[in-house]
Design an enzyme around this catalytic site. Structure first.
Site, PDB file in Angstrom:
ATOM      1  N   TYR A  56       0.860  -1.187   0.000  1.00 16.80           N
ATOM      2  CA  TYR A  56       0.000   0.000   0.000  1.00 16.80           C
ATOM      3  C   TYR A  56       0.897   1.238   0.000  1.00 16.80           C
ATOM      4  O   TYR A  56       1.467   1.614   1.020  1.00 16.80           O
ATOM      5  CB  TYR A  56      -0.903   0.046   1.238  1.00 16.80           C
ATOM      6  CG  TYR A  56      -1.973  -1.033   1.333  1.00 16.80           C
ATOM      7  CD1 TYR A  56      -2.419  -1.721   0.211  1.00 16.80           C
ATOM      8  CD2 TYR A  56      -2.555  -1.340   2.553  1.00 16.80           C
ATOM      9  CE1 TYR A  56      -3.414  -2.692   0.321  1.00 16.80           C
ATOM     10  CE2 TYR A  56      -3.554  -2.303   2.668  1.00 16.80           C
ATOM     11  CZ  TYR A  56      -3.967  -2.977   1.536  1.00 16.80           C
ATOM     12  OH  TYR A  56      -4.956  -3.933   1.652  1.00 16.80           O
ATOM     13  N   LEU A 209     -18.127  -1.310   3.424  1.00 15.08           N
ATOM     14  CA  LEU A 209     -18.818  -0.150   2.829  1.00 15.08           C
ATOM     15  C   LEU A 209     -18.616  -0.143   1.312  1.00 15.08           C
ATOM     16  O   LEU A 209     -18.866   0.873   0.653  1.00 15.08           O
ATOM     17  CB  LEU A 209     -18.294   1.157   3.442  1.00 15.08           C
ATOM     18  CG  LEU A 209     -18.538   1.278   4.946  1.00 15.08           C
ATOM     19  CD1 LEU A 209     -17.931   2.579   5.487  1.00 15.08           C
ATOM     20  CD2 LEU A 209     -20.027   1.212   5.263  1.00 15.08           C
ATOM     21  N   ARG A 211     -16.004   0.098  -0.364  1.00 10.76           N
ATOM     22  CA  ARG A 211     -15.056   1.156  -0.743  1.00 10.76           C
ATOM     23  C   ARG A 211     -15.741   2.516  -0.822  1.00 10.76           C
ATOM     24  O   ARG A 211     -15.422   3.350  -1.663  1.00 10.76           O
ATOM     25  CB  ARG A 211     -14.380   0.787  -2.063  1.00 10.76           C
ATOM     26  CG  ARG A 211     -13.700  -0.582  -1.998  1.00 10.76           C
ATOM     27  CD  ARG A 211     -13.355  -1.106  -3.352  1.00 10.76           C
ATOM     28  NE  ARG A 211     -12.784  -2.450  -3.290  1.00 10.76           N
ATOM     29  CZ  ARG A 211     -11.497  -2.727  -3.077  1.00 10.76           C
ATOM     30  NH1 ARG A 211     -10.652  -1.756  -2.864  1.00 10.76           N
ATOM     31  NH2 ARG A 211     -11.081  -3.968  -3.057  1.00 10.76           N
ATOM     32  N   GLY A 212     -16.722   2.704   0.031  1.00 11.91           N
ATOM     33  CA  GLY A 212     -17.432   3.986   0.107  1.00 11.91           C
ATOM     34  C   GLY A 212     -18.742   3.978  -0.660  1.00 11.91           C
ATOM     35  O   GLY A 212     -19.604   4.818  -0.413  1.00 11.91           O
ATOM     36  N   SER A 215     -21.624   3.718   1.637  1.00 10.35           N
ATOM     37  CA  SER A 215     -21.416   4.448   2.896  1.00 10.35           C
ATOM     38  C   SER A 215     -22.480   5.514   3.127  1.00 10.35           C
ATOM     39  O   SER A 215     -22.610   6.049   4.218  1.00 10.35           O
ATOM     40  CB  SER A 215     -20.044   5.127   2.892  1.00 10.35           C
ATOM     41  OG  SER A 215     -20.026   6.173   1.912  1.00 10.35           O
TER      42      SER A 215
HETATM   43  N1  LIG Z   1      -7.406  -8.403   1.575  1.00 12.66           N
HETATM   44  C1  LIG Z   1      -7.731  -7.623   0.572  1.00 12.66           C
HETATM   45  O1  LIG Z   1      -7.716  -8.034  -0.589  1.00 12.66           O
HETATM   46  C2  LIG Z   1      -8.138  -6.203   0.834  1.00 12.66           C
HETATM   47  C3  LIG Z   1      -8.630  -5.421  -0.221  1.00 12.66           C
HETATM   48  C4  LIG Z   1      -9.022  -4.115   0.065  1.00 12.66           C
HETATM   49  C5  LIG Z   1      -8.922  -3.610   1.354  1.00 12.66           C
HETATM   50  N2  LIG Z   1      -8.433  -4.395   2.347  1.00 12.66           N
HETATM   51  C6  LIG Z   1      -8.302  -3.886   3.721  1.00 12.66           C
HETATM   52  O2  LIG Z   1      -9.563  -3.436   4.166  1.00 12.66           O
HETATM   53  C7  LIG Z   1      -9.440  -2.108   4.657  1.00 12.66           C
HETATM   54  C8  LIG Z   1     -10.712  -1.359   4.480  1.00 12.66           C
HETATM   55  O3  LIG Z   1     -10.805  -0.945   3.122  1.00 12.66           O
HETATM   56  P1  LIG Z   1     -12.109  -1.048   2.344  1.00 12.66           P
HETATM   57  O4  LIG Z   1     -11.905  -0.800   0.938  1.00 12.66           O
HETATM   58  O5  LIG Z   1     -12.683  -2.334   2.719  1.00 12.66           O
HETATM   59  O6  LIG Z   1     -12.903   0.146   3.022  1.00 12.66           O
HETATM   60  P2  LIG Z   1     -14.431   0.475   3.177  1.00 12.66           P
HETATM   61  O7  LIG Z   1     -14.619   0.659   4.636  1.00 12.66           O
HETATM   62  O8  LIG Z   1     -15.332  -0.435   2.423  1.00 12.66           O
HETATM   63  O9  LIG Z   1     -14.475   1.875   2.419  1.00 12.66           O
HETATM   64  C9  LIG Z   1     -13.655   2.910   2.841  1.00 12.66           C
HETATM   65  C10 LIG Z   1     -14.048   4.184   2.136  1.00 12.66           C
HETATM   66  O10 LIG Z   1     -15.408   4.484   2.496  1.00 12.66           O
HETATM   67  C11 LIG Z   1     -15.555   5.857   2.726  1.00 12.66           C
HETATM   68  N3  LIG Z   1     -16.352   6.078   3.943  1.00 12.66           N
HETATM   69  C12 LIG Z   1     -17.469   6.831   4.027  1.00 12.66           C
HETATM   70  N4  LIG Z   1     -17.960   6.795   5.267  1.00 12.66           N
HETATM   71  C13 LIG Z   1     -17.146   6.039   5.995  1.00 12.66           C
HETATM   72  C14 LIG Z   1     -17.128   5.653   7.359  1.00 12.66           C
HETATM   73  N5  LIG Z   1     -18.050   6.067   8.227  1.00 12.66           N
HETATM   74  N6  LIG Z   1     -16.134   4.866   7.802  1.00 12.66           N
HETATM   75  C15 LIG Z   1     -15.176   4.440   6.947  1.00 12.66           C
HETATM   76  N7  LIG Z   1     -15.129   4.782   5.635  1.00 12.66           N
HETATM   77  C16 LIG Z   1     -16.116   5.569   5.170  1.00 12.66           C
HETATM   78  C17 LIG Z   1     -14.165   6.417   2.883  1.00 12.66           C
HETATM   79  O11 LIG Z   1     -13.992   7.376   1.871  1.00 12.66           O
HETATM   80  P3  LIG Z   1     -13.716   8.900   2.255  1.00 12.66           P
HETATM   81  O12 LIG Z   1     -12.519   8.891   3.117  1.00 12.66           O
HETATM   82  O13 LIG Z   1     -13.498   9.532   0.935  1.00 12.66           O
HETATM   83  O14 LIG Z   1     -14.965   9.351   2.946  1.00 12.66           O
HETATM   84  C18 LIG Z   1     -13.180   5.314   2.626  1.00 12.66           C
HETATM   85  O15 LIG Z   1     -12.226   5.635   1.653  1.00 12.66           O
HETATM   86  C19 LIG Z   1      -8.274  -1.521   3.870  1.00 12.66           C
HETATM   87  O16 LIG Z   1      -7.752  -0.404   4.526  1.00 12.66           O
HETATM   88  C20 LIG Z   1      -7.355  -2.681   3.827  1.00 12.66           C
HETATM   89  O17 LIG Z   1      -6.635  -2.744   5.029  1.00 12.66           O
HETATM   90  C21 LIG Z   1      -8.062  -5.679   2.107  1.00 12.66           C
END
Ligand SMILES: NC(=O)c1ccc[n+]([C@@H]2O[C@H](COP(=O)([O-])OP(=O)(O)OC[C@H]3O[C@@H](n4cnc5c(N)ncnc54)[C@H](OP(=O)(O)O)[C@@H]3O)[C@@H](O)[C@H]2O)c1
Length: 334
Positions: A56, A209, A211-212, A215
């Site tokens: 990352y 979420l 990826r937002g 959300s």
């Molecule tokens: N193993 C894998 O293949 C893999 C793949 C992807 C991710 N991951 C892990 O999972 C973690 C979470 O990532 P994700 O993509 O799953 O994230 P997510 O929680 O589904 O989405 C995060 C995005 O949602 C938005 N958002 C809006 N309201 C929110 C709230 N209340 N709380 C949190 N986010 C909010 C944020 O955008 P804004 O900041 O623009 O508001 C943020 O960029 C990553 O950091 C990583 O460690 C693992």
């Protein structure tokens, strides 16, 4: 803070984990000071699980977490657990060039991660995607040797299917499978989740979420910058995006009835799917973190879950969760 145990052999962790990926890459510009403040706020709120990947931002995310841990207050810092993914190969232009799960590479990756994070061990270590040229037994075996040597505490997996779960679990105890799971990504329910449960393997759910997308904050006409994963994600394109946001509008009505936000409802739905599941939320700012933590206070009863299911039925999402080129790397989709 509520806690959950990852599988039968894994650590006890906060019921919500913080995923730090978006603080370095893939979701547009991030603010370094706010990122560190968000990690500190999470630790202060009792979040113990911090998830990252060495790829990352090509080490940026681990250096950021390392700085946040160094400057965090006690006792929160002492309770922090690191979950690290490795194996994805990058190039100097930020491109992606495959996966490496060879035992010598695993140990090399770990040595660099320990240094960047500034810790003497990694709590959960996992390959991000299975290396098609290396049997999973060899990759997991190398992590098991790191456990023996005290550099790693637990072995995890990421985006693998039921058969690979079984093969890996035959080599060494596996704490958890990290995999996408949300109201609009329910592919694990048929085989993967039941197999994980049979084997005593927990789940750290990402993309709760989407990826937002679900959300409640994603605007229909939002412009995404270069390098933003969502610019390539099928679910964020054209008609698909509009249809997916229609689902969010339906979910919003249920959320409002509960006095909760859309994000809280989506996170609480994942929390309600089992005590063996720990959602990782990708908050990049303190206000988003506060909102996400509010999901822990939201109880969904059977009627609420039925209303959510009606608003967002299984399989309703428009578009695949990754572009074709990346779907091809997902052992979980075979
Ligand atoms: N193993 C894998 O293949 C893999 C793949 C992807 C991710 N991951 C892990 O999972 C973690 C979470 O990532 P994700 O993509 O799953 O994230 P997510 O929680 O589904 O989405 C995060 C995005 O949602 C938005 N958002 C809006 N309201 C929110 C709230 N209340 N709380 C949190 N986010 C909010 C944020 O955008 P804004 O900041 O623009 O508001 C943020 O960029 C990553 O950091 C990583 O460690 C693992």
């Amino acid at each position: 803070m509520q806690h959950r145990t990852l599988g039968t052999t894994g650590p006890r962790v906060s019921a919500l984990g913080l995923g730090a990926m978006g603080m370095s890459a893939l979701y547009g510009e991030a603010d370094r000071a706010e990122s560190i403040a968000t990690i500190h706020a999470a630790l202060d709120a009792g979040v113990t699980l911090i998830d990252t990947g060495d790829f990352y931002g090509m080490g940026h995310n681990e250096l950021l977490i390392g700085e946040a841990l160094r400057t965090a207050g006690e006792p929160a810092r002492a309770k922090a657990l690191t979950s690290v993914k490795f194996g994805a190969l990058r190039d100097p232009d930020g491109g992606w060039s495959g996966y490496d799960g060879r035992p010598a590479a695993v140990k090399n990756f770990a040595a660099y991660s320990l240094q960047r994070l500034g810790v003497d061990h990694i709590d959960i270590y996992r390959i991000a995607r299975v290396d098609p040229d290396v049997p999973i037994e060899e990759t997991v075996g190398a992590i098991a040797e790191l456990v023996q040597a005290g550099h790693v505490r637990h072995i995890g997996l990421s985006e693998v299917g039921a058969d690979t779960l079984r093969r890996a679990a035959a080599v060494a105890p596996i704490s958890d499978l990290q995999i996408e799971y949300s109201l609009i990504s329910r592919g694990i329910e048929d085989r993967i989740l039941p197999t994980a449960r049979e084997l005593g393997i927990g789940v750290t759910a990402y993309g709760v979420l989407s990826r937002g997308l679900i959300s409640g904050h994603f605007e229909r006409d939002r412009q995404l910058g270069a390098g933003d994963f969502r610019g390539m994600s099928p679910r964020f394109q054209g008609e698909n995006l509009q249809r997916n946001l229609d689902l969010v509008d339906a979910l919003r009505k249920v959320a409002e009835g509960k006095g909760a936000s859309v994000a809280q409802t989506a996170i609480a739905w994942v929390l309600a799917q089992g005590e063996d599941i720990v959602p990782l939320v990708g908050a990049r700012r303190r206000d988003r973190l506060t909102e996400a933590l509010g999901a822990l206070d939201l109880t969904l009863d059977a009627a609420d879950l039925a209303a959510i299911e009606e608003a967002v039925p299984a399989g309703a999402a428009a578009g695949a969760r990754y572009p074709d080129s990346q779907m091809a790397h997902l052992d979980s989709e075979r």
